[in-house]
Write an enzyme that holds these catalytic residues in place. Structure first.
Site, PDB file in Angstrom:
ATOM      1  N   ASP A  69       0.838  -1.661   0.022  1.00 59.27           N
ATOM      2  CA  ASP A  69      -0.150  -0.056   0.011  1.00 59.27           C
ATOM      3  C   ASP A  69       0.803   1.570  -0.045  1.00 59.27           C
ATOM      4  OD1 ASP A  69      -2.272   1.982   0.737  1.00 59.27           O
ATOM      5  OD2 ASP A  69      -3.310  -0.119   1.207  1.00 59.27           O
TER       6      ASP A  69
ATOM      7  N   HIS B 238      -2.844   2.803  -4.876  1.00 61.11           N
ATOM      8  CA  HIS B 238      -2.834   2.606  -3.231  1.00 61.11           C
ATOM      9  C   HIS B 238      -0.942   2.167  -3.701  1.00 61.11           C
ATOM     10  CE1 HIS B 238      -5.924   3.053  -0.636  1.00 61.11           C
ATOM     11  NE2 HIS B 238      -6.860   2.204  -1.442  1.00 61.11           N
TER      12      HIS B 238
ATOM     13  N   GLU C 105      -9.935   2.270  -5.472  1.00 60.05           N
ATOM     14  CA  GLU C 105      -9.606   3.399  -5.023  1.00 60.05           C
ATOM     15  C   GLU C 105      -8.701   4.361  -5.545  1.00 60.05           C
ATOM     16  OE1 GLU C 105     -11.050   3.868  -0.514  1.00 60.05           O
ATOM     17  OE2 GLU C 105      -9.242   3.016  -0.322  1.00 60.05           O
TER      18      GLU C 105
HETATM   19  C1  ACM Z   1     -10.914  -1.128   0.259  1.00 57.14           C
HETATM   20  O1  ACM Z   1     -11.652  -0.628   1.271  1.00 57.14           O
HETATM   21  N1  ACM Z   1     -10.215   0.334   0.111  1.00 57.14           N
HETATM   22  C2  ACM Z   1     -10.530  -1.977  -0.141  1.00 57.14           C
END
Ligand code: ACM
Length: 617
Positions: free
Chosen positions: A192, A267, A336
Site C-alpha cells: 500500500d 494505493h 480506490e
Molecule cells: C478498500 O477498503 N479500499 C478495499
C-alpha cells in the site's frame, strides 16, 4: 447407594453438558448431548489415520498438553485397544462435506471422522472446546455427537500489514488462534502507500526503499506531514521469501491458505517511489513527493497504465508471487484508484484513443484486464476489489465486494456471474472501533459493534439461488492505519473475528446472538487470554446518549448495551457504580454537567466491562 451415585453422576454430567451446550464457536450444525462422559487421562491412547498422522500428530500432542497438562501416547493408524482412546478416522460418509467432520464422544472413546485433513483438524478443534476449561490432568469430557459442515469454504480474515508491519511470529500466532475457530483464509494486504512488505528478488528497491518510512509516531494518522528525502526512514519491515514460505507451511498444517494481495494501480505510493519509472513519464513531477507515505493521504500514488514498462514490471512481480504462494488466487487490489494523474497524461489520452476507451473507468478496466492476463498466464485466479467491476469489468476474475450503499457490488458481482467474496465495510471492517468512541483506543470515528459483525448475513436476499451459489464466503478485514502495536491489532481482531467465523462457518439457523455472547463470557474470553491474546471486552461497554432540556434545565440520559441479559447500574455523583448504585430501567433526568458513570453487571454482581464515564454537557 449405587442408584444414588448413578443419579449424582447424571446430575453432574447434565450440569457440565448444559455449560457445554452454549460454548462452541463457531456453532456446529448439530450437537446432541448424551449422559455420561469420556474420561481423558494419562492412559488415553490417540490414533491418527496414517495419511494425516505426520502433520496432525505434533498439533494434537502439543494442544492436548496445553489444554490439559497430559502427555498422551499418539499412534499411527487404526485403534488397537477397545476403550479409552481418541481416534481420527478417515471415512467416506456422504453427510460429511469437505472440511466437515463428525465428533462422537462416548464413555469408551472419542472418534473424529472426516474425509480430509481439514475435517480432521476442524473436528479436533471442536474437541478441544468440549474439554472443560482450565483442567490440569485427567478430566471428564461430556458425551455428545456433533455433526458439522462449513457453510462457506472462504472464511477469511484480512491483515493489513502495509500500514503497520506485523512480524512473521505475530502472523503465525494469529493463524494458530484463528484456525482454532475454523478461519481458513488469511488475506495478506502486502502493499500500500505506506509500505511494500514482500521481498521480490527481481526488484530489490521494493523492500530496500519501499518497506521503510519516516517516523511520525504520536501524530494523528490524517495530520502527518509527508516525509522529506533527507529524513531517516526507520519505520517498517518486510517478509523475506523464506519468511513467507515459513508462514505458508505453518498455515497449511492448520488448514489455512495464505492469499497475497499486491494492490495496483492505486494505493501504490511505496511501489512508485521504489521505481519512479512506473509513474507516467510525461507528467511534470517537479512537485511530486517520491517518499513512502507516512500516513494520511498519499497523492501521486498511481502507476501508469499507458507504459509497457508497467506491465513488464508487474509480470516480474506476479511471477515471483505465483511461484511463492501455492494458493490458486492472487489478489491484485484495484480499489480506490485516484485517476487525477492519468488525466494529466498525454500517454494515457493516446492509449484511450487507440483503444476506443470512453472514459477513465474504461482505462482502469484496460489496466485490470491486462493484469488479469498476466495472472492467468501463471495459472492463477485473479481477485480484485469490487471497483474492478467498473468500466468493462473483468470476466473470469473473482470479486471481493466491500462497498455498500449506493454501490451494490454484493448484488452486481454475483448477478453478473462473478464468484464473490463478501467483506462489507458496514459489517466486516473490523478496523472500525467496537464500542462508544469515547471509550475506545484511537480509530476511525465509526463504530462496528460485535453484534453487527455477528448478525450480518453475507448472502443478500435479492439473489436467486444460482446467484447466491456464487458467494464464496465472508471475510473480516482489519485495515491497519490505527493499529501500530500488536496489542492494539489483537484488540481489534478479538472477539470480532470469532463473530465473523460463526457467520462464515455456521448455518444461519443455528446462530443465536445471546448464545454467542454467553459463550464468549463463560468460555472464550478465558480461552483467548490463555493464548495470551489481548481481547476487547467492549461488548459490555455502556453506550451513553443524552440531550439537554434547556427549558427544565435537565439532561435526559439514555443508556444501552449490545450485550443482553445483564443490568446497567449508574451514578451521577462521581462514585464508581456497583450493584448498590442506581439500576437503569429507562431514560432518566439529572442536572446538566453531572458526571455520569455507568457499568454493566452480571447476576453475580460483577462488573463486566469498563465503566463508561461522560460529563453531561
Ligand atoms: C478498500 O477498503 N479500499 C478495499
Amino acid at each position: 447407594m449405587n442408584k444414588l451415585l448413578f443419579f449424582i453422576s447424571i446430575l453432574f454430567f447434565s450440569i457440565v453438558v448444559k455449560a457445554q451446550e452454549n460454548t462452541f464457536i463457531p456453532q456446529p450444525e448439530s450437537v446432541v448431548f448424551n449422559t455420561g462422559g469420556f474420561n481423558l487421562n494419562s492412559g488415553t491412547q490417540v490414533y491418527i489415520a496414517s495419511k494425516y498422522n505426520s502433520v496432525l500428530e505434533p498439533i494434537v500432542a502439543s494442544e492436548l498438553t496445553k489444554d490439559t497438562g497430559l502427555s498422551l501416547f499418539i499412534n499411527k493408524g487404526k485403534a488397537k485397544v477397545n476403550s479409552n482412546y481418541i481416534l481420527f478416522e478417515k471415512v467416506k460418509d456422504p453427510s460429511i462435506d469437505a472440511e466437515g467432520y463428525k465428533l462422537e464422544i462416548t464413555p469408551d472413546k472419542v472418534v473424529i471422522k472426516a474425509k480430509d485433513y481439514a475435517g480432521m483438524f476442524n473436528g479436533f478443534q471442536t474437541l478441544r472446546q468440549a474439554i472443560p476449561l482450565g483442567v490440569r490432568g485427567a478430566t471428564a469430557i461430556p458425551c455428545m455427537i456433533i455433526t458439522d459442515n462449513p457453510r462457506f469454504h472462504w472464511r477469511g480474515v484480512l491483515f493489513d500489514v502495509s500500514r503497520h508491519f506485523q512480524t512473521k511470529e505475530f502472523v503465525k500466532k494469529q493463524i494458530e488462534v484463528l484456525s482454532a475457530y475454523k478461519i481458513n483464509i488469511f488475506h495478506l494486504h502486502l502493499t500500500d502507500d505506506q509500505g511494500w512488505r514482500i521481498e521480490i528478488k527481481k526488484y530489490p528497491n521494493l523492500t530496500k526503499k519501499g518497506a521503510w518510512r519516516a517516523e511520525r509516531d504520536g501524530i494523528a494518522w490524517w495530520s502527518r506531514e509527508a516525509a522529506t528525502a533527507e529524513e531517516p526512514k526507520t519505520v517498517g519491515g518486510f517478509y523475506t521469501q523464506e519468511d513467507i514460505k515459513e508462514i505458508i507451511a505453518y498455515a497449511k498444517t492448520r488448514n489455512v491458505e495464505i492469499i497475497p494481495e499486491i494492490d495496483v494501480p492505486g494505493h501504490s505510493k511505496a511501489l512508485v517511489v521504489s521505481y519512479p519509472e512506473l509513474f507516467c513519464s510525461d507528467i511534470d513531477t517537479s512537485n511530486v513527493n517520491f517518499e513512502v507515505a507516512v500516513g494520511g493521504k498519499a497523492p501521486n500514488n498511481t502507476i501508469c497504465p499507458a507504459s509497457e514498462f508497467t506491465y513488464e514490471f508487474l509480470e516480474g512481480v506476479i511471477e515471483e508471487i505465483a511461484d511463492l504462494f501455492p494458493s490458486k488466487y492472487i489478489h491484485i487490489g484495484g480499489d480506490e484508484c485516484n485517476k487525477s494523474d492519468w488525466k494529466k497524461s498525454a500517454m494515457c489520452a493516446q492509449l484511450m484513443k487507440d483503444n476506443d476507451l470512453e472514459d477513465y473507468e474504461e482505462l482502469q478496466s484496460y489496466f485490470i484486464q491486462r493484469i488479469h492476463k498476466i495472472v492467468k498466464k501463471q495459472k492463477k485466479t485473479m481477485i480484485g476489489w469490487d471497483e474492478v467491476l467498473s468500466g468493462n469489468g473483468v470476466p473470469g476474475a473473482t470479486i471481493m465486494a466491500w462497498r455498500r450503499g449506493k454501490y451494490t457490488p454484493e448484488l452486481q458481482a454475483p448477478k453478473k456471474g462473478y464468484p464473490t467474496i463478501m467483506t462489507s465495510y458496514l459489517h466486516s471492517y473490523i478496523s472500525r472501533v467496537q464500542g462508544p468512541t469515547i471509550m475506545e483506543p484511537e480509530g476511525p470515528n465509526s463504530v462496528l459493534p460485535l453484534s453487527v459483525v455477528y448478525n450480518h448475513e453475507p448472502v443478500p436476499a435479492e439473489l436467486t439461488a444460482e446467484e447466491a451459489s456464487r458467494v464464496l464466503g465472508n471475510q473480516a478485514s482489519l485495515w491497519g492505519e490505527f493499529t501500530p502495536t500488536e496489542e492494539h491489532f489483537e484488540y481489534m481482531l478479538y472477539p470480532r473475528t470469532l463473530a465473523s467465523a460463526e457467520v462464515s462457518w455456521s448455518n444461519p439457523k443455528v446462530k443465536n446472538w445471546e448464545r454467542f455472547q454467553h459463550a464468549l463470557e463463560t468460555s472464550h474470553f478465558e480461552r483467548l487470554k490463555n493464548e495470551n491474546v489481548n481481547v476487547a471486552q467492549s461488548l459490555f461497554t455502556v453506550y451513553p446518549a443524552f440531550g439537554i432540556d434547556q427549558l427544565h434545565d435537565k439532561a435526559i440520559v439514555y443508556l444501552e448495551t449490545e450485550a443482553v441479559g445483564y443490568d446497567i447500574y449508574y451514578t451521577t455523583d462521581g462514585e464508581d457504580p456497583t450493584v448498590e448504585a442506581n439500576k437503569y430501567t429507562g431514560d432518566f433526568r439529572v442536572k446538566p454537567k453531572s458526571l455520569l458513570k455507568a457499568g454493566l453487571f452480571n447476576k453475580e454482581g460483577e462488573l463486566l466491562g469498563e465503566i463508561t464515564e461522560v460529563r453531561l454537557k
